[in-house]
Write a protein that holds these residues in place. Sequence first.
Motif, mmCIF file in Angstrom:
data_model
loop_
_atom_site.group_PDB
_atom_site.id
_atom_site.type_symbol
_atom_site.label_atom_id
_atom_site.label_comp_id
_atom_site.label_asym_id
_atom_site.label_seq_id
_atom_site.Cartn_x
_atom_site.Cartn_y
_atom_site.Cartn_z
ATOM 1 N N MET A 1 0.847 -1.197 0.000
ATOM 2 C CA MET A 1 0.000 0.000 0.000
ATOM 3 C C MET A 1 0.886 1.252 0.000
ATOM 4 O O MET A 1 2.089 1.163 0.236
ATOM 5 C CB MET A 1 -0.886 -0.011 1.239
ATOM 6 C CG MET A 1 -1.962 -1.078 1.238
ATOM 7 S SD MET A 1 -3.331 -0.644 0.167
ATOM 8 C CE MET A 1 -4.016 0.768 1.053
ATOM 9 N N PRO A 2 0.302 2.432 -0.228
ATOM 10 C CA PRO A 2 1.105 3.660 -0.190
ATOM 11 C C PRO A 2 1.650 3.950 1.212
ATOM 12 O O PRO A 2 1.001 3.640 2.216
ATOM 13 C CB PRO A 2 0.114 4.745 -0.606
ATOM 14 C CG PRO A 2 -1.007 4.033 -1.275
ATOM 15 C CD PRO A 2 -1.090 2.700 -0.625
ATOM 16 N N GLY A 3 2.823 4.559 1.249
ATOM 17 C CA GLY A 3 3.361 5.085 2.503
ATOM 18 C C GLY A 3 2.938 6.533 2.689
ATOM 19 O O GLY A 3 2.753 7.008 3.808
ATOM 20 N N ILE A 4 2.798 7.241 1.553
ATOM 21 C CA ILE A 4 2.292 8.622 1.563
ATOM 22 C C ILE A 4 1.023 8.623 0.717
ATOM 23 O O ILE A 4 1.087 8.464 -0.502
ATOM 24 C CB ILE A 4 3.320 9.616 0.978
ATOM 25 C CG1 ILE A 4 4.635 9.545 1.755
ATOM 26 C CG2 ILE A 4 2.771 11.038 1.002
ATOM 27 C CD1 ILE A 4 5.759 10.368 1.146
ATOM 28 N N PRO A 5 -0.148 8.743 1.332
ATOM 29 C CA PRO A 5 -1.399 8.621 0.577
ATOM 30 C C PRO A 5 -1.732 9.892 -0.191
ATOM 31 O O PRO A 5 -1.286 10.979 0.153
ATOM 32 C CB PRO A 5 -2.427 8.369 1.672
ATOM 33 C CG PRO A 5 -1.887 9.111 2.853
ATOM 34 C CD PRO A 5 -0.384 8.989 2.769
ATOM 35 N N ASP A 6 -2.564 9.739 -1.227
ATOM 36 C CA ASP A 6 -3.064 10.919 -1.933
ATOM 37 C C ASP A 6 -4.343 11.433 -1.285
ATOM 38 O O ASP A 6 -4.691 12.599 -1.434
ATOM 39 C CB ASP A 6 -3.283 10.609 -3.417
ATOM 40 C CG ASP A 6 -4.391 9.584 -3.653
ATOM 41 O OD1 ASP A 6 -4.636 8.758 -2.761
ATOM 42 O OD2 ASP A 6 -4.998 9.595 -4.743
ATOM 43 N N LYS A 7 -5.052 10.557 -0.571
ATOM 44 C CA LYS A 7 -6.290 10.955 0.106
ATOM 45 C C LYS A 7 -6.233 10.437 1.542
ATOM 46 O O LYS A 7 -6.247 9.218 1.754
ATOM 47 C CB LYS A 7 -7.511 10.387 -0.606
ATOM 48 C CG LYS A 7 -7.649 10.801 -2.065
ATOM 49 C CD LYS A 7 -8.866 10.128 -2.680
ATOM 50 C CE LYS A 7 -8.986 10.461 -4.163
ATOM 51 N NZ LYS A 7 -8.016 9.742 -4.977
ATOM 52 N N ALA A 8 -6.213 11.326 2.501
ATOM 53 C CA ALA A 8 -6.081 10.923 3.904
ATOM 54 C C ALA A 8 -7.251 10.056 4.352
ATOM 55 O O ALA A 8 -7.065 9.072 5.080
ATOM 56 C CB ALA A 8 -5.979 12.171 4.793
ATOM 57 N N TYR A 9 -8.470 10.389 3.907
ATOM 58 C CA TYR A 9 -9.636 9.619 4.336
ATOM 59 C C TYR A 9 -9.594 8.194 3.789
ATOM 60 O O TYR A 9 -9.979 7.227 4.472
ATOM 61 C CB TYR A 9 -10.939 10.323 3.935
ATOM 62 C CG TYR A 9 -11.222 10.337 2.449
ATOM 63 C CD1 TYR A 9 -11.855 9.265 1.830
ATOM 64 C CD2 TYR A 9 -10.855 11.427 1.667
ATOM 65 C CE1 TYR A 9 -12.115 9.264 0.473
ATOM 66 C CE2 TYR A 9 -11.111 11.434 0.299
ATOM 67 C CZ TYR A 9 -11.737 10.360 -0.287
ATOM 68 O OH TYR A 9 -11.978 10.354 -1.630
#
Length: 527
Positions: free
Chosen positions: A409-417
């Motif tokens: 999975m991402p470590g830095i997301p594009d969408k926090a929710y």
Amino acid sequence: MESRAKETAKKTAKKGKNGIVKLIFSRIFIFALLIFLQLLVLFYFFWHVNEQFKIFYDFIRIITVFLVLYIVNEKKSDPTMKMIWSIVILIIPIFGALLYLFVKFQPTSVLLRKRLEVINHRSDNYLEYKTDIKDKLQKDDPLIENLGEYIYKYSGCPPYENSKITYFASGEEKYDYLIKKLKEAKSFIFLEYFIIEEGEVWNSVLEIIKQKVKEGVEVRVIYDGMCSLTKLPMGYFKELREYGIKAKSFNPMRPFLSTHQNNRDHRKNLVIDGTIAFTGGINLADEYMNLKERFGYWKDTAVMIEGEAAKSFTLLFLQMWNVDEEIIGDYNKYLDVDCPSLPDTSGYIIGYGDEPFDDEKVGEQVYLSLINTAKKYVHIITPYLVIDNVMMEALTFAAKRGVDVKIIMPGIPDKAYAYCLARTYYEELIKNGVEIYEFTPGFTHAKQFVVDDDKATVGTINLDYRSLYLHFECGCLMYKNKEISLIEDDFEKTLQKSKKITLEDCRNRSALYKLCGSILKMIAPLM
């Protein structure tokens, strides 16, 4: 020193004010505001109806029970959606019932469904599932042949030999090949992308296709209508038409309440001369090629298909193109192309498409088939993780029977929710033997599975409700191709840059964070 600090503070404040002013007058803010005002009017109406009809409340309760019985017994609806609708209708009878009917019987969606039925019926016989390939697949692996039969029946795309796959482990790698192949186009170029954004990547592509039009090459472009809110000028397709490019915006966003706006064209499909096709997670915007930074390093993947298997992606494009055309044209001009024998090819390639209106979840079924038939490992990269009980059971059962199941999975997301919601699934998966990793350098936007060294799929389909149920999607399934080993190698390299998530990590998150995730999970199918 103090005056310099004050000056910096003033500049920052001014920049902040300008940003707020810019936001208020932006298209997306105006769009959101108009939708919000319509929701307020709708809520007021429903509240008023509730107040006026209190006398008939018990009678209405009985009616809603019958409506819930209808929903529960609907044959092809998702169980989670059934549960959510049932709860809403029983708690808020009038509002819930009218809202369900509003969503269920959207005229635009009904018309689009009928249109797609016609298009799919007329394109059933364009591509042939050859008997010799069918027999070979049956001998090699009957389960893969069964999956190929299913995809052909519900997506119109048969398995192919005499085709070659090239895997791209990053947007940068795809970009170089894409530019090269576009310059070599002789007959036609079809581009279908969820996101096209003005910048270095699109400007380079645009210059090439403008030149190709001058050379007599037919060029068609479809981009999703959501681009017009933030990525492209309104009516940008008209500008493209001035260059001789056939262009359209799919399902333009309009400031009116409609569930039809949920159905986005999420595909990334580029076809050149009917013999070359590109698909995967990579859109035509600069961050996908890491020419600008968003959310750290942007990890994405794609494949280039050469040979007969490219015909499947030509068909998928033409079907989408005809959605809003008065006349469905003849596809043979674009499908009846010569595909010379390719040296050094191996295995089978099956392109496939998915759509939200045929009641058949092709993308999810491909994923479930790969998970359920895995013997050694299932390795997944996805940007989002919003899964139903069926997918949860498949992943956890695979792990329980000794299959190595890993998800990056991402470590830095594009969408926090979306990140908060995804993490609500971690604990159950990890408890049952699934390993979860987060890519520490940045954001993973790839959508791919690799299984047992001999099967893989790369495409546009995320592990979330929107991709699996609401969007138009596509993918490329590979069996016994040489390139599969490169996909697995890339997974292992990505894994080395990722942090393994433990049960302790899950339990150490704040109570507020967990609460937010739990609330979001209740409405997960709507996100």
